[in-house]
Design a protein around this motif. Structure first.
Motif, mmCIF file in Angstrom:
data_model
loop_
_atom_site.group_PDB
_atom_site.id
_atom_site.type_symbol
_atom_site.label_atom_id
_atom_site.label_comp_id
_atom_site.label_asym_id
_atom_site.label_seq_id
_atom_site.Cartn_x
_atom_site.Cartn_y
_atom_site.Cartn_z
ATOM 1 N N GLY A 1 0.806 -1.215 0.000
ATOM 2 C CA GLY A 1 0.000 0.000 0.000
ATOM 3 C C GLY A 1 0.838 1.262 0.000
ATOM 4 O O GLY A 1 0.331 2.340 -0.325
ATOM 5 N N SER A 2 2.093 1.155 0.349
ATOM 6 C CA SER A 2 2.960 2.338 0.360
ATOM 7 C C SER A 2 3.640 2.548 -0.990
ATOM 8 O O SER A 2 4.540 3.380 -1.113
ATOM 9 C CB SER A 2 4.003 2.203 1.479
ATOM 10 O OG SER A 2 3.320 2.171 2.715
ATOM 11 N N SER B 1 6.428 4.236 4.744
ATOM 12 C CA SER B 1 6.087 2.972 5.412
ATOM 13 C C SER B 1 5.218 3.287 6.613
ATOM 14 O O SER B 1 5.670 3.953 7.549
ATOM 15 C CB SER B 1 7.360 2.241 5.861
ATOM 16 O OG SER B 1 7.027 1.105 6.628
ATOM 17 N N SER C 1 4.242 1.381 8.983
ATOM 18 C CA SER C 1 4.775 0.794 10.225
ATOM 19 C C SER C 1 6.225 1.207 10.485
ATOM 20 O O SER C 1 6.678 1.228 11.608
ATOM 21 C CB SER C 1 4.719 -0.732 10.124
ATOM 22 O OG SER C 1 5.526 -1.156 9.035
ATOM 23 N N THR D 1 8.819 -2.462 7.835
ATOM 24 C CA THR D 1 8.820 -3.378 6.692
ATOM 25 C C THR D 1 10.245 -3.556 6.169
ATOM 26 O O THR D 1 10.886 -2.592 5.739
ATOM 27 C CB THR D 1 7.875 -2.844 5.591
ATOM 28 O OG1 THR D 1 6.600 -2.654 6.197
ATOM 29 C CG2 THR D 1 7.755 -3.801 4.430
ATOM 30 N N GLU E 1 -5.918 -8.616 -0.608
ATOM 31 C CA GLU E 1 -5.424 -8.514 0.776
ATOM 32 C C GLU E 1 -6.599 -8.238 1.710
ATOM 33 O O GLU E 1 -6.603 -8.661 2.858
ATOM 34 C CB GLU E 1 -4.356 -7.418 0.898
ATOM 35 C CG GLU E 1 -3.535 -7.540 2.177
ATOM 36 C CD GLU E 1 -2.279 -6.691 2.190
ATOM 37 O OE1 GLU E 1 -1.168 -7.223 1.980
ATOM 38 O OE2 GLU E 1 -2.389 -5.478 2.409
HETATM 39 O O1 LIG Z 1 3.564 0.662 4.876
HETATM 40 P P1 LIG Z 1 4.207 -0.530 5.500
HETATM 41 O O2 LIG Z 1 3.980 -0.597 6.978
HETATM 42 O O3 LIG Z 1 5.666 -0.587 5.162
HETATM 43 O O4 LIG Z 1 3.518 -1.824 4.923
HETATM 44 C C1 LIG Z 1 3.580 -2.140 3.558
HETATM 45 C C2 LIG Z 1 2.612 -3.220 3.185
HETATM 46 O O5 LIG Z 1 2.913 -4.413 3.870
HETATM 47 C C3 LIG Z 1 1.718 -5.083 4.245
HETATM 48 O O6 LIG Z 1 1.586 -4.975 5.611
HETATM 49 C C4 LIG Z 1 1.718 -6.525 3.831
HETATM 50 O O7 LIG Z 1 2.904 -7.127 4.154
HETATM 51 C C5 LIG Z 1 0.609 -4.320 3.534
HETATM 52 O O8 LIG Z 1 -0.603 -4.443 4.136
HETATM 53 C C6 LIG Z 1 1.161 -2.935 3.508
HETATM 54 O O9 LIG Z 1 0.523 -2.134 2.574
#
Ligand SMILES: O=P(O)(O)OC[C@H]1O[C@](O)(CO)[C@@H](O)[C@@H]1O
Length: 559
Positions: free
Chosen positions: A170-171, A221, A223, A226, A369
């Motif tokens: 999504g990013s 990101s 989170s 990633t 997803e």
């Molecule tokens: O933006 P982030 O936290 O790096 O996550 C990237 C992607 O990884 C996922 O968590 C799947 O692994 C997706 O839902 C999300 O879009």
């Protein structure tokens, strides 16, 4: 006539404790399907000459023709009844209110707040989130303008000419899709790139030949955990430092988009250069948040806000229109019909707009997803198949690739055609040719060509069987005037809410993604083992062990 929300069965007690396929509303659809499944689209149209004018709906500048689906008015009535039984209206309202509808993660799913007008109140845990959203949008606009105008300078005083988004899922998928879709509106003179894959080729090729002094990285990101993104961001940092030779350069060449201020700071990006989002924005629902910073840099704040207006127009339609005339609801219910009753396991998304070339990939994450789930929100095994497999390519390219299977293969594939009445770049009669192909394909899929018709054309009898196209293949056609930022916003919101509608029917949590975790955990373990050059025995299955050993053997430089 299509009945609306107050149908008789919607007043029955909510049987939500029953598995979906045991609901009376589902069973009514099973019986109905049995009674009408032998009818062909040719017959539906012959019986009702106005069908193509009737089975359509308009919203937010989009026109949806759903007449080429294998449905009757009764099908629609029964599908709307099912939606009522499943509590679609209540669940929709709960989403817009900010209730924690992402139950497994105990969060709201409030992407609709990202495009809410400034004077609206949407309260999450006691706080109105709308002012926060607008404050971030204003910061993004200020930053985007500074990059676009050349006011933002790199470490050596040069203006930024290259902007590279580092992010995945999504990013990346939303921003890159929107960037491609809105190329017509992009700032000339800026080179925009996207790095997502942990494969080093992605970063190396994206930065090849660029000057670090003129390059800005957006580390995107939600989170900031990633591994793919952080690994690429570290490599990008090393690439920048190798050219600029000064740690202080990072401040003017790296910005972040995240919910995680601490991790951003730990990476070495000043939190003053971080654009926030919130845990109530799902990654695949985030292209209109700060995750869309690169989109805003590309098209400018005004066009970005026009895109938000398109999203909002579709939100308002979804929120307030009776289910039977509600475009995302109808799309979602038709998807249920095609998938669960007609057995179409896949959905081909076919934009007749080359700039929407990344739209199928974007929809893959949004749809699969969200709805690729095997248990309900309360943990019981689902009783009906969930998400269709989404795939696709722009027309006319796809026609010269996989359309053969759509027309004559043994599988039923549901199709969404997307087209525009005006080209951004008119060139002789090319746009008419493009759209003629769209109309021709949906017509051919629906009506096919019979042996009888072939015979009247004196086709070689020995080839009639090969040339017959049975037709009766369902499709939707979406038309808008032009591929503008507004139209793109409306289109994305349409699919978001269609996916939501399907998730409500299946009673799954469309906002979590636990399934992707297992592979991530295993990869962490395997990467450590690959680095171990001792002969310690591997403890995976014999296939994985053998593949790892073979890889370890081959990766060594030849001596
Ligand atoms: O933006 P982030 O936290 O790096 O996550 C990237 C992607 O990884 C996922 O968590 C799947 O692994 C997706 O839902 C999300 O879009």
């Amino acid at each position: 006539m299509i009945r609306t929300e107050s149908s008789a069965s919607s007043r029955l007690p909510n049987p939500s404790t029953l598995p979906l396929i045991q609901l009376p509303a589902w069973q009514a659809l099973v019986d109905h399907h049995r009674s009408m499944s032998a009818r062909h689209l040719r017959q539906f149209f012959a019986d009702d000459p106005q069908r193509g004018e009737r089975l359509q709906v308009e919203a937010a500048g989009l026109y949806l023709d759903f007449s080429k689906n294998r449905i009757t008015d009764e099908t629609l009535t029964l599908l709307v009844d099912l939606a009522e039984h499943c509590g679609l209206r209540e669940r929709r309202d709960a989403m817009f209110r900010g209730d924690p509808i992402n139950t497994t993660e105990k969060r709201a799913a409030l992407h609709t707040a990202l495009r809410a007008p400034a004077d609206v109140n949407i309260v999450v845990e006691g706080v109105n989130v709308v002012p926060q959203v607008h404050a971030v949008l204003d910061r993004m606009a200020d930053f985007a303008e500074r990059i676009r105008s050349g006011e933002w300078r790199g470490h050596t005083g040069k203006p930024i000419r290259n902007v590279i988004n580092i992010g995945i899922g999504g990013s990346e998928l939303g921003p890159v899709m929107a960037y491609e879709a809105l190329r017509h509106y992009s700032q000339a003179g800026l080179h925009l790139g996207f790095v997502s894959n942990i494969d080093p080729n992605d970063l190396v090729e994206a930065t090849r030949g660029l000057e670090a002094a003129e390059t800005l990285f957006i580390v995107c990101s939600k989170s900031f955990h990633t591994i793919d993104t952080l690994t690429n961001a570290r490599a990008a940092r090393a690439w920048s430092l190798a050219q600029l030779g000064d740690e202080r350069a990072i401040a003017s060449h790296f910005v972040a988009v995240s919910t995680n201020t601490e991790a951003v700071a730990a990476f070495g990006i000043d939190p003053a250069h971080m654009f926030a989002l919130w845990d109530w924005v799902g990654g695949r629902y985030s292209m209109d948040s700060a995750i869309g910073l690169i989109t805003m840099i590309a098209v400018g704040p005004e066009h970005f806000r026009a895109m938000l207006a398109g999203f909002r127009a579709m939100d308002e339609h979804f929120h307030s229109t009776p289910l039977a005339r509600n475009m995302p609801v109808l799309m979602g219910l038709l998807a249920i019909w095609n998938n669960n009753f007609l057995g179409a396991e896949t959905l081909a998304v076919l934009p007749y707009a080359h700039d929407l070339k990344r739209f199928p990939a974007y929809l893959q994450q949004l749809t699969m997803e969200s709805n690729g789930k095997h248990v309900t929100a309360t943990g019981q095994a689902v009783s009906a198949s969930t998400s269709p497999i989404v795939w696709g390519e722009p027309g006319t390219n796809g026609q010269h690739s996989f359309f053969q299977l759509l027309h004559q293969g043994t599988r039923l594939v549901a199709c969404d055609f997307i087209g525009f009445s005006r080209s951004q770049n008119p060139l002789a009669d090319q746009h008419d040719l493009l759209m003629a192909n769209l109309f021709a394909q949906s017509e051919a899929l629906a009506f096919g060509k019979t042996a009888q018709a072939l015979m009247t054309e004196s086709v070689d009898e020995a080839r009639v069987a090969q040339r017959v196209c049975k037709g009766n293949r369902p499709s939707n056609t979406l038309l808008a005037e032009r591929l503008t930022p507004y139209a793109l916003g409306a289109l994305v919101a349409l699919y978001e809410h269609s996916v939501f509608t399907q998730g409500v029917i299946w009673n799954i949590d469309s906002f979590d993604q636990w399934g992707v975790e297992l592979g991530k955990v295993l990869a962490q373990r395997i990467v450590t083992e690959l680095a171990d050059t001792s002969d310690a025995p591997l403890t995976h299955d014999s296939s994985t062990n053998t593949l790892m050993r073979r890889y370890q053997g081959q990766r060594k430089e030849p001596s």
